[in-house]
Design a protein around this motif. Sequence first.
Motif, PDB file in Angstrom:
ATOM      1  N   GLY A   5       0.797  -1.214   0.000  1.00 32.07           N
ATOM      2  CA  GLY A   5       0.000   0.000   0.000  1.00 32.07           C
ATOM      3  C   GLY A   5       0.829   1.261   0.000  1.00 32.07           C
ATOM      4  N   ASP A   6       1.923   1.264   0.748  1.00 31.19           N
ATOM      5  CA  ASP A   6       2.768   2.453   0.816  1.00 31.19           C
ATOM      6  C   ASP A   6       3.443   2.733  -0.526  1.00 31.19           C
ATOM      7  OD1 ASP A   6       2.086   2.807   3.453  1.00 31.19           O
ATOM      8  OD2 ASP A   6       3.849   1.761   4.242  1.00 31.19           O
ATOM      9  N   ASP A   7       3.951   1.669  -1.166  1.00 30.45           N
ATOM     10  CA  ASP A   7       4.605   1.856  -2.465  1.00 30.45           C
ATOM     11  C   ASP A   7       3.598   2.296  -3.512  1.00 30.45           C
ATOM     12  OD1 ASP A   7       7.215   1.444  -3.953  1.00 30.45           O
ATOM     13  OD2 ASP A   7       5.874   0.221  -5.176  1.00 30.45           O
ATOM     14  N   GLN A   8       2.427   1.696  -3.499  1.00 29.79           N
ATOM     15  CA  GLN A   8       1.380   2.103  -4.439  1.00 29.79           C
ATOM     16  C   GLN A   8       1.016   3.574  -4.267  1.00 29.79           C
ATOM     17  OE1 GLN A   8      -2.067  -0.523  -4.193  1.00 29.79           O
ATOM     18  NE2 GLN A   8      -1.639  -1.168  -6.266  1.00 29.79           N
ATOM     19  N   ALA A   9       0.782   3.974  -3.009  1.00 23.87           N
ATOM     20  CA  ALA A   9       0.369   5.361  -2.750  1.00 23.87           C
ATOM     21  C   ALA A   9       1.443   6.342  -3.199  1.00 23.87           C
ATOM     22  CB  ALA A   9       0.062   5.537  -1.270  1.00 23.87           C
ATOM     23  N   ALA A  10       2.718   6.022  -2.894  1.00 20.67           N
ATOM     24  CA  ALA A  10       3.810   6.935  -3.242  1.00 20.67           C
ATOM     25  C   ALA A  10       3.892   7.141  -4.751  1.00 20.67           C
ATOM     26  CB  ALA A  10       5.129   6.397  -2.704  1.00 20.67           C
ATOM     27  N   GLN A  11       3.725   6.075  -5.510  1.00 23.41           N
ATOM     28  CA  GLN A  11       3.889   6.202  -6.956  1.00 23.41           C
ATOM     29  C   GLN A  11       2.617   6.721  -7.638  1.00 23.41           C
ATOM     30  OE1 GLN A  11       6.596   3.961  -9.105  1.00 23.41           O
ATOM     31  NE2 GLN A  11       7.152   2.574  -7.442  1.00 23.41           N
ATOM     32  N   ILE A  12       1.452   6.382  -7.106  1.00 19.72           N
ATOM     33  CA  ILE A  12       0.217   6.935  -7.667  1.00 19.72           C
ATOM     34  C   ILE A  12       0.201   8.451  -7.489  1.00 19.72           C
ATOM     35  CG2 ILE A  12      -2.272   7.109  -7.265  1.00 19.72           C
ATOM     36  CD1 ILE A  12      -2.302   4.079  -6.862  1.00 19.72           C
ATOM     37  N   HIS A  13       0.693   8.916  -6.330  1.00 18.21           N
ATOM     38  CA  HIS A  13       0.744  10.356  -6.089  1.00 18.21           C
ATOM     39  C   HIS A  13       1.835  11.036  -6.904  1.00 18.21           C
ATOM     40  CE1 HIS A  13      -1.880   9.397  -2.727  1.00 18.21           C
ATOM     41  NE2 HIS A  13      -2.104  10.685  -2.580  1.00 18.21           N
ATOM     42  N   SER A  14       2.660  10.250  -7.597  1.00 23.79           N
ATOM     43  CA  SER A  14       3.744  10.822  -8.403  1.00 23.79           C
ATOM     44  C   SER A  14       3.564  10.555  -9.888  1.00 23.79           C
ATOM     45  CB  SER A  14       5.098  10.244  -7.943  1.00 23.79           C
ATOM     46  OG  SER A  14       5.350  10.533  -6.591  1.00 23.79           O
ATOM     47  N   MET A  15       2.355  10.201 -10.317  1.00 18.10           N
ATOM     48  CA  MET A  15       2.144   9.862 -11.723  1.00 18.10           C
ATOM     49  C   MET A  15       2.477  11.022 -12.650  1.00 18.10           C
ATOM     50  SD  MET A  15       1.360   6.792 -12.403  1.00 18.10           S
ATOM     51  CE  MET A  15       1.047   5.318 -11.438  1.00 18.10           C
ATOM     52  N   ASN A  16       2.198  12.235 -12.216  1.00 19.47           N
ATOM     53  CA  ASN A  16       2.540  13.376 -13.068  1.00 19.47           C
ATOM     54  C   ASN A  16       4.041  13.481 -13.270  1.00 19.47           C
ATOM     55  OD1 ASN A  16       2.334  14.053 -10.198  1.00 19.47           O
ATOM     56  ND2 ASN A  16       3.017  16.091 -10.808  1.00 19.47           N
ATOM     57  N   ILE A  17       4.820  13.100 -12.252  1.00 18.25           N
ATOM     58  CA  ILE A  17       6.285  13.118 -12.375  1.00 18.25           C
ATOM     59  C   ILE A  17       6.763  11.956 -13.226  1.00 18.25           C
ATOM     60  CG2 ILE A  17       8.453  13.057 -11.105  1.00 18.25           C
ATOM     61  CD1 ILE A  17       6.806  15.581 -10.654  1.00 18.25           C
ATOM     62  N   ILE A  18       6.199  10.773 -13.004  1.00 24.33           N
ATOM     63  CA  ILE A  18       6.657   9.583 -13.733  1.00 24.33           C
ATOM     64  C   ILE A  18       6.425   9.735 -15.235  1.00 24.33           C
ATOM     65  CG2 ILE A  18       6.264   7.108 -14.068  1.00 24.33           C
ATOM     66  CD1 ILE A  18       5.616   6.928 -11.071  1.00 24.33           C
ATOM     67  N   TYR A  19       5.204  10.037 -15.622  1.00 26.35           N
ATOM     68  CA  TYR A  19       4.939  10.182 -17.056  1.00 26.35           C
ATOM     69  C   TYR A  19       5.560  11.461 -17.605  1.00 26.35           C
ATOM     70  CZ  TYR A  19       1.871   6.155 -17.299  1.00 26.35           C
ATOM     71  OH  TYR A  19       1.386   4.873 -17.296  1.00 26.35           O
ATOM     72  N   GLY A  20       5.606  12.500 -16.794  1.00 30.40           N
ATOM     73  CA  GLY A  20       6.240  13.731 -17.249  1.00 30.40           C
ATOM     74  C   GLY A  20       7.731  13.592 -17.447  1.00 30.40           C
ATOM     75  N   ALA A  21       8.364  12.673 -16.720  1.00 25.73           N
ATOM     76  CA  ALA A  21       9.809  12.465 -16.825  1.00 25.73           C
ATOM     77  C   ALA A  21      10.183  11.457 -17.898  1.00 25.73           C
ATOM     78  CB  ALA A  21      10.367  11.994 -15.482  1.00 25.73           C
ATOM     79  N   SER A  22       9.217  10.730 -18.429  1.00 29.75           N
ATOM     80  CA  SER A  22       9.543   9.699 -19.417  1.00 29.75           C
ATOM     81  C   SER A  22      10.113  10.335 -20.686  1.00 29.75           C
ATOM     82  CB  SER A  22       8.294   8.873 -19.755  1.00 29.75           C
ATOM     83  OG  SER A  22       7.308   9.678 -20.371  1.00 29.75           O
ATOM     84  N   TYR A  23      11.178   9.752 -21.176  1.00 28.44           N
ATOM     85  CA  TYR A  23      11.774  10.201 -22.437  1.00 28.44           C
ATOM     86  C   TYR A  23      10.767  10.056 -23.579  1.00 28.44           C
ATOM     87  CZ  TYR A  23      14.620   9.677 -26.692  1.00 28.44           C
ATOM     88  OH  TYR A  23      15.116   9.781 -27.963  1.00 28.44           O
ATOM     89  N   LEU A  24       9.936   9.014 -23.478  1.00 28.67           N
ATOM     90  CA  LEU A  24       8.902   8.730 -24.462  1.00 28.67           C
ATOM     91  C   LEU A  24       7.883   7.822 -23.795  1.00 28.67           C
ATOM     92  CD1 LEU A  24       7.831   8.565 -27.494  1.00 28.67           C
ATOM     93  CD2 LEU A  24       9.242   6.498 -27.682  1.00 28.67           C
ATOM     94  N   THR A  25       6.599   8.034 -24.079  1.00 30.66           N
ATOM     95  CA  THR A  25       5.569   7.109 -23.614  1.00 30.66           C
ATOM     96  C   THR A  25       4.994   6.385 -24.816  1.00 30.66           C
ATOM     97  OG1 THR A  25       4.973   8.341 -21.618  1.00 30.66           O
ATOM     98  CG2 THR A  25       3.293   6.905 -22.545  1.00 30.66           C
ATOM     99  N   VAL A  26       5.102   5.052 -24.793  1.00 32.86           N
ATOM    100  CA  VAL A  26       4.557   4.213 -25.852  1.00 32.86           C
ATOM    101  C   VAL A  26       3.129   3.855 -25.475  1.00 32.86           C
ATOM    102  CG1 VAL A  26       4.725   1.970 -26.992  1.00 32.86           C
ATOM    103  CG2 VAL A  26       6.803   3.276 -26.503  1.00 32.86           C
ATOM    104  N   VAL A  27       2.199   4.114 -26.379  1.00 27.69           N
ATOM    105  CA  VAL A  27       0.783   3.890 -26.121  1.00 27.69           C
ATOM    106  C   VAL A  27       0.297   2.711 -26.950  1.00 27.69           C
ATOM    107  CG1 VAL A  27      -1.535   4.869 -26.258  1.00 27.69           C
ATOM    108  CG2 VAL A  27       0.394   6.316 -25.596  1.00 27.69           C
ATOM    109  N   GLY A  28      -0.139   1.656 -26.269  1.00 24.23           N
ATOM    110  CA  GLY A  28      -0.727   0.504 -26.948  1.00 24.23           C
ATOM    111  C   GLY A  28      -2.225   0.665 -27.024  1.00 24.23           C
ATOM    112  N   ALA A  29      -2.718   1.269 -28.097  1.00 22.96           N
ATOM    113  CA  ALA A  29      -4.150   1.569 -28.226  1.00 22.96           C
ATOM    114  C   ALA A  29      -4.822   0.678 -29.260  1.00 22.96           C
ATOM    115  CB  ALA A  29      -4.331   3.039 -28.617  1.00 22.96           C
ATOM    116  N   GLY A  30      -4.239  -0.484 -29.512  1.00 20.16           N
ATOM    117  CA  GLY A  30      -4.757  -1.306 -30.600  1.00 20.16           C
ATOM    118  C   GLY A  30      -5.603  -2.481 -30.198  1.00 20.16           C
ATOM    119  N   GLY A  31      -5.950  -2.612 -28.918  1.00 17.45           N
ATOM    120  CA  GLY A  31      -6.745  -3.765 -28.519  1.00 17.45           C
ATOM    121  C   GLY A  31      -7.446  -3.544 -27.204  1.00 17.45           C
TER     122      GLY A  31
END
Length: 780
Positions: A323-349
């Motif tokens: 729960g602690d690890d989940q909460a820490a990273q869910i609250h940091s989603m803007n940082i995680i995706y914002g820091a990604s060099y590239l986000t690959v989106v699988g929108a085909g299925g």
Amino acid sequence: MDCLNAILRRGWFQKPQTAIEDGHKQYTEHEVEPPQVPKPSVWLPEGDTEQDENLCSLCRRLDFRTILTHGVATDECIPLGFFVDLLQRSSSCGFCRLATTAIVRGWKSFVPDWEACEGVERVQCELRCVRVWAPAPSSPARFLQVRVDRLPPKIAESKVRSGRVDRNVIFLLADDAHLVGLEPRYHNRPVPKNYAEVSGMKEWLSVCKEFHAAECAKEIDENMSKAPSSLRVIDIQENRLVPVKSSPSEKPLPFVALSYVWGDVSTVAQYRTEISNFRRRTEKGGLDGVSFPRTIQDAIVLVGLLGERYLWIDAVCIIQDDGDDQAAQIHSMNIIYGASYLTVVGAGGDSANVGLTRAHPGSPSKDVVSTMETIQGIRMMLPLPPLPEALRTTRWITRGWTYQERLLPARRLYFTPEQVYFECRRCSWSEDVVAEERTFERNKDQASASGGNQLRRRSFRTRWGDTSSLFLEDYGRRVAEYTKRNVSFDSDVLNAFMGVANVWVESWGVQNRLFYGLPGAHIESALLWQPKAELVRRNSGENGVHLPSWSWAGWRGQITYSDRNYWMSIGPWPCGLIEESVVPEWILHTSNTESQRLEVKAARKWKRAPGEKPLSRPPPVPPSLLSPIGDAARPANIHGGVLEFLTTSAFFKVRTGSEHGKKCYCYDGGKPPHEHADMIHLIVDARGNAAGNIFLDRKTLEITDICNTACEFIILSRSGGGETTCPGLNEELYPHLEFCLFDTMLIEWRDGLAYRLGLGKIHEDAWVQAEPKWKRIFLS
């Protein structure tokens, strides 16, 4: 041809009575005069028409090279005839075939059974030549557009409701652009059938890295510097989990993020990281033997082909039962995706087992169908759908978690059933258009229109200093988009929105922090949401998460803040912000023992102009109610998410549309009425006079007896556009005055707690005449 045969059976090709032959188009005597024939330069002389036998007699006379080279003035549209004429000629004419296919493709996206629409055969068609916008290119690109007029009402109404447009465009093949004196840039190219070219993806990334460093790369670096210490990624070379940075002073590892659809949640157990396997997965080769679904396998291969090494995947990089690890990273989603060099989106299925279509030679392949014809020696083709249209039919776009996964990354690479698309903060590219421009600012408007590049951390200021209206406009638009989507677990509805909320706090200031999805500083305005579709109450209390009825987060279904019903909008002027506060203070209970007073930006006391009727207001608050109450006076079952406040309460009945004989809605600028106009009903006083409106979904009407029993209403604020009152209001008794409406909520009580049933507006005089009483509300 099946479509053509079906239409032939309907007898569409019978000429209308008293038809006038124009040579190019038929007009009945009841129609307007035919448009003037364009300048002769776009028409070939009669003797030159034998060169292209795959064209009809009309298209054979058109000089397509001249049209594409020099364009056609907007007042010189080329008439193509009625749609039925165009469809008949499409069996033997290549250009009419392209034009008909383009039109039908658009109509089918609005009305699948478009053939059954009355009047579709009489739609008028004409040809235009449109210049592709580009900043001062040496040779401007052009494409052809088939414009349609007098659409059947069913198609026209569906088109307006959707907010989309049908482009009906035909592009020149880039390799043939030189034949008409144009450059390849911004013209079409065939899409490889089996798999996308990695070299093209690398080119997109290279252009962005080199020329968008001040925007895209800067944003990535700023987020990377704030990466949480718990952030870990997959090292695809050593096949294990590693931290993005081992120490605060260490430079973070650049990584690619994956956004995809889980599908059946039970299958995630086969590959998710848990406390029991986490330590082993941090060792070299620790991920060997893990049964990853096809999408993750393809993503790992793709990252290697792109020359990258590290990959972030939520189910693998977050310890799912911690729960602690989940909460820490869910609250940091803007940082995680914002820091990604590239986000690959699988929108085909619809699940993680589908894979990334055409991502690499070993991934699932799909034949890309390109409709192409050779017209007078020039190849023309229909473009593949633009990104918003390609995403519209995918399951990925319907998921709640993927909303922030589209908005937060600076760079996104989409794998859809149609083709591969790339977006960054500055540009939007696709496989089928030659648009990778290194010297010009190209496609920024297109990227903005796609809806995937606006949300980023930035400072907002206005010349007046107050950004409330701008924030509420942005907030209302985002919430309306998000609530169209679904989450598998009701308890995730706020977590999946956390990244967006965090960016708002960074951009608009900490005072705009969200509480249960609503901004505390603007709670009065934020409470005024309305259903845009049927709503179903979420399971409040699931996994310890309480979802209050006063928040949109407490309901499944799309909501809206700004609508064509002018009188119930809260957007910026002229839609109308809160004009007067009526609640002295707002207290939010965050648990059964803790609460806090919300710092609300209270609206000023409204005053009417001298000589006008003074405002009608409830009686003053009794001094005894203003005193703080002790815990003993509060409900024993109070919990997190209860909103406590003082307001006045009164009783009214509701009259449904079927009872008063007409629907309550406003027309605005000739647009169709609200698509759920039958959900707007009348609030009536004790004498049966219409005193206001309320928006109620059908389920609420079914489970309550509000039409036969006087029900309790409370007022929240004074607002509403100053130029109109509620539809159906009895203005003889309740005359229209500026800001004469109270925002009112219909409530019900259960075990000492109140719950929202619906929201509307009521005339100030009707409220005062109902002899309202002050009451302390505990809204759950």
